[in-house]
Design an enzyme around this catalytic site. Structure first.
Site, PDB file in Angstrom:
ATOM      1  N   GLU A 109      -3.026  -6.222  -5.882  1.00 19.39           N
ATOM      2  CA  GLU A 109      -3.879  -5.032  -5.884  1.00 19.39           C
ATOM      3  C   GLU A 109      -3.549  -4.077  -7.034  1.00 19.39           C
ATOM      4  OE1 GLU A 109      -0.255  -3.755  -3.548  1.00 19.39           O
ATOM      5  OE2 GLU A 109      -1.382  -5.619  -3.852  1.00 19.39           O
ATOM      6  N   HIS A 114       2.217  -7.837  -5.893  1.00 15.29           N
ATOM      7  CA  HIS A 114       1.136  -6.885  -5.599  1.00 15.29           C
ATOM      8  C   HIS A 114      -0.118  -7.195  -6.414  1.00 15.29           C
ATOM      9  CE1 HIS A 114       3.518  -3.918  -3.272  1.00 15.29           C
ATOM     10  NE2 HIS A 114       4.514  -4.456  -3.949  1.00 15.29           N
ATOM     11  N   CYS A 156       3.724  -8.292  -0.296  1.00 18.30           N
ATOM     12  CA  CYS A 156       5.078  -7.742  -0.355  1.00 18.30           C
ATOM     13  C   CYS A 156       5.598  -7.440   1.063  1.00 18.30           C
ATOM     14  CB  CYS A 156       5.134  -6.530  -1.279  1.00 18.30           C
ATOM     15  SG  CYS A 156       6.800  -6.114  -1.829  1.00 18.30           S
TER      16      CYS A 156
END
Length: 191
Positions: free
Chosen positions: A171, A169, A82
């Site tokens: 994660e 994202h 991002c």
């Protein structure tokens, strides 16, 4: 043994810690995972993750702490998610500090502002991946690299040399494939 740093100036650092730890265990690779808060932490790293957050803020902090020059000089693999994708670019639609490590033009907030954030399935590495898009950018033009994923005709994941970048994202999901891909890039560079 390798060392992977996570730039800890601003953004979702702890989520990357968890994701990279899971990916390392899955690959059965020993590694130190370090918080990179200042220039003196960087030489300990074989690879660096620049997480999501505010790209302008992170860029200004990198300039102020001299981290920007140190990252460029260190010449290690970088994974940007991002805001990290924005910072890796050579050009964006807003005047801000950039690392310029991937020859690409990025549209910040390309999918809309915060309230337009969404989750949508994308195809990457030949299978489905749940993309979490929060004020997500996209790549308008990639001059040097390989497109790994597109969404709605826009580039949202890519690899360029030893660097990897996503507009979303990874994660924030339980899927560690993108972190595993990055770890393998780091391993190639330390061999």
């Amino acid at each position: 043994m390798i060392s992977i740093g996570i730039l800890d100036l601003q953004g979702d650092v702890s989520e990357h810690f968890e994701a990279i730890d899971k990916a390392l265990k899955k690959l059965k690779i020993e590694s130190d995972v370090l918080r990179v808060k200042n220039v003196s932490d960087l030489p300990k790293c074989d690879g660096l993750i620049i997480s999501g957050g505010e790209s302008t803020v992170i860029g200004k902090l990198m300039d102020k702490t001299e981290m920007k020059l140190a990252i460029i000089k260190q010449d290690i693999p970088i994974m940007g998610t991002c805001a990290g994708l924005v910072l890796l670019a050579t050009e964006t639609d807003y005047e801000q500090p950039l690392l310029g490590l991937i020859d690409m033009k990025v549209k910040r907030n390309g999918f809309g502002r915060q309230k337009a954030s969404f989750e949508e399935e994308i195809e990457i590495f030949g299978s489905k991946f749940e993309g979490v898009f929060i004020r997500a950018p996209y790549v308008e033009e990639l001059k040097d690299g390989v497109i790994l994923a597109k969404l709605r005709g826009k580039i949202v994941a890519l690899a360029s040399g030893k660097h990897v970048a996503t507009a979303f994202h990874p994660e924030l999901t339980d899927d560690t494939r993108i972190h595993e891909y990055f770890i393998k890039e780091v391993l190639k560079c330390v061999e």
